[in-house]
Design a protein around this motif. Structure first.
Motif, PDB file in Angstrom:
ATOM      1  N   ILE A   1       0.964  -1.350  -0.097  1.00  0.00           N
ATOM      2  CA  ILE A   1      -0.201   0.414  -0.117  1.00  0.00           C
ATOM      3  C   ILE A   1       1.276   0.731   0.533  1.00  0.00           C
ATOM      4  CG2 ILE A   1      -1.315   1.133   1.385  1.00  0.00           C
ATOM      5  CD1 ILE A   1      -2.455  -1.119   2.283  1.00  0.00           C
TER       6      ILE A   1
ATOM      7  N   GLY B   1       0.792   3.719  -2.786  1.00  0.00           N
ATOM      8  CA  GLY B   1       0.651   5.167  -2.626  1.00  0.00           C
ATOM      9  C   GLY B   1       1.880   6.606  -2.693  1.00  0.00           C
TER      10      GLY B   1
ATOM     11  N   ALA C   1      -4.946  11.507  -1.686  1.00  0.00           N
ATOM     12  CA  ALA C   1      -4.673   9.979  -1.965  1.00  0.00           C
ATOM     13  C   ALA C   1      -4.025   9.500  -0.600  1.00  0.00           C
ATOM     14  CB  ALA C   1      -3.589  10.407  -3.106  1.00  0.00           C
ATOM     15  N   THR C   2      -2.850  10.398   0.368  1.00  0.00           N
ATOM     16  CA  THR C   2      -2.497   9.675   1.805  1.00  0.00           C
ATOM     17  C   THR C   2      -3.034   9.152   2.588  1.00  0.00           C
ATOM     18  OG1 THR C   2      -0.143  11.206   0.659  1.00  0.00           O
ATOM     19  CG2 THR C   2      -0.196  10.105   2.820  1.00  0.00           C
TER      20      THR C   2
ATOM     21  N   GLY D   1      -5.221   6.504   1.623  1.00  0.00           N
ATOM     22  CA  GLY D   1      -3.864   5.112   2.237  1.00  0.00           C
ATOM     23  C   GLY D   1      -3.550   4.979   3.609  1.00  0.00           C
TER      24      GLY D   1
ATOM     25  N   GLY E   1      -4.637   0.995   5.261  1.00  0.00           N
ATOM     26  CA  GLY E   1      -3.652   0.785   6.189  1.00  0.00           C
ATOM     27  C   GLY E   1      -4.053   0.147   7.224  1.00  0.00           C
TER      28      GLY E   1
ATOM     29  N   THR F   1       2.173   4.504   4.899  1.00  0.00           N
ATOM     30  CA  THR F   1       1.477   4.405   4.278  1.00  0.00           C
ATOM     31  C   THR F   1       1.743   6.719   4.642  1.00  0.00           C
ATOM     32  OG1 THR F   1      -0.484   4.700   6.025  1.00  0.00           O
ATOM     33  CG2 THR F   1      -0.338   3.193   3.496  1.00  0.00           C
TER      34      THR F   1
END
Length: 208
Positions: free
Chosen positions: A35, A39, A58-59, A62, A66, A119
């Protein structure tokens, strides 16, 4: 250093438990690392496309995946520690099994943190801030894990459980610290600056 504390306080049985826990955790690392790698790529692509806000989202997405995913694995491990221990070491018994069960359950409390660490670091790595991962790892081990292990084992008298808890505590502290620093950094324009840098490099390349 932590291994030495485990050995001194718990002997061969504690070392067996620590080794089994490390092997199990290594398996758990695989989805977290996957992941995190995805990421990093996604963040980099969005920054290259001059979409810093999407890179930040997006972070955090993730991080959610996660943390929840590894947290769910942690629940299973907490409920079935003996079965997992015997799967990795058939025939394990006695004090070694008792300590291994305890360690696997202790580790399970911090699995969500492992998912968070990998992540959140992707959000920094994708923006070219790979130094954050290095410093975070150093602080996690030397500023948290080793001192907590020593205090737990020798001051509080927890024996091998001291370093066992130190591993989980250091993971949680690292996760919370990294998430907080990422929030602070993105609020301060981390991804916007990275996107500008990526755009500038792209312009230079096009001009060449």
């Amino acid at each position: 250093m932590v291994v030495a504390i485990v050995s001194v306080t718990g002997g061969a049985a504690a070392l067996t438990a620590y080794t089994v826990g490390a092997r199990v955790a290594t398996v758990v690392f695989v989805p977290a690392a996957a992941i995190g790698s995805a990421g990093t790529t996604l963040v980099g692509q969005n920054l290259g496309a001059d979409k810093p806000a999407r890179a930040t989202r997006a972070t955090w997405l993730g991080v959610g995946v996660g943390a929840i995913g590894l947290g769910a694995i942690g629940v299973v491990q907490y409920l079935l520690p003996e079965a997992i221990a015997t799967l990795f070491v058939p025939g394990i018994a006695g004090e070694a099994l008792t300590l291994t069960v305890a360690y696997l359950q202790i580790l399970a409390f911090g699995y969500w943190a492992l998912g968070t660490i990998w992540t959140v670091e992707a959000g920094f790595n994708g923006a070219g801030r790979t130094d954050v991962s290095m410093y975070a790892t150093m602080l996690q081990y030397w500023a948290v894990r080793v001192p907590v292990a020593a205090v737990g084992a020798f001051v509080l008298g927890w024996g091998a459980l001291g370093p066992f808890w130190a591993v989980t505590v250091s993971n949680v502290v690292a996760a919370v610290g990294l998430a907080g620093y990422f929030r602070y950094s993105t609020a301060g324009g981390l991804h916007e600056r990275a996107a500008e840098d990526a755009g500038g490099e792209g312009g230079v390349a096009a001009g060449d």
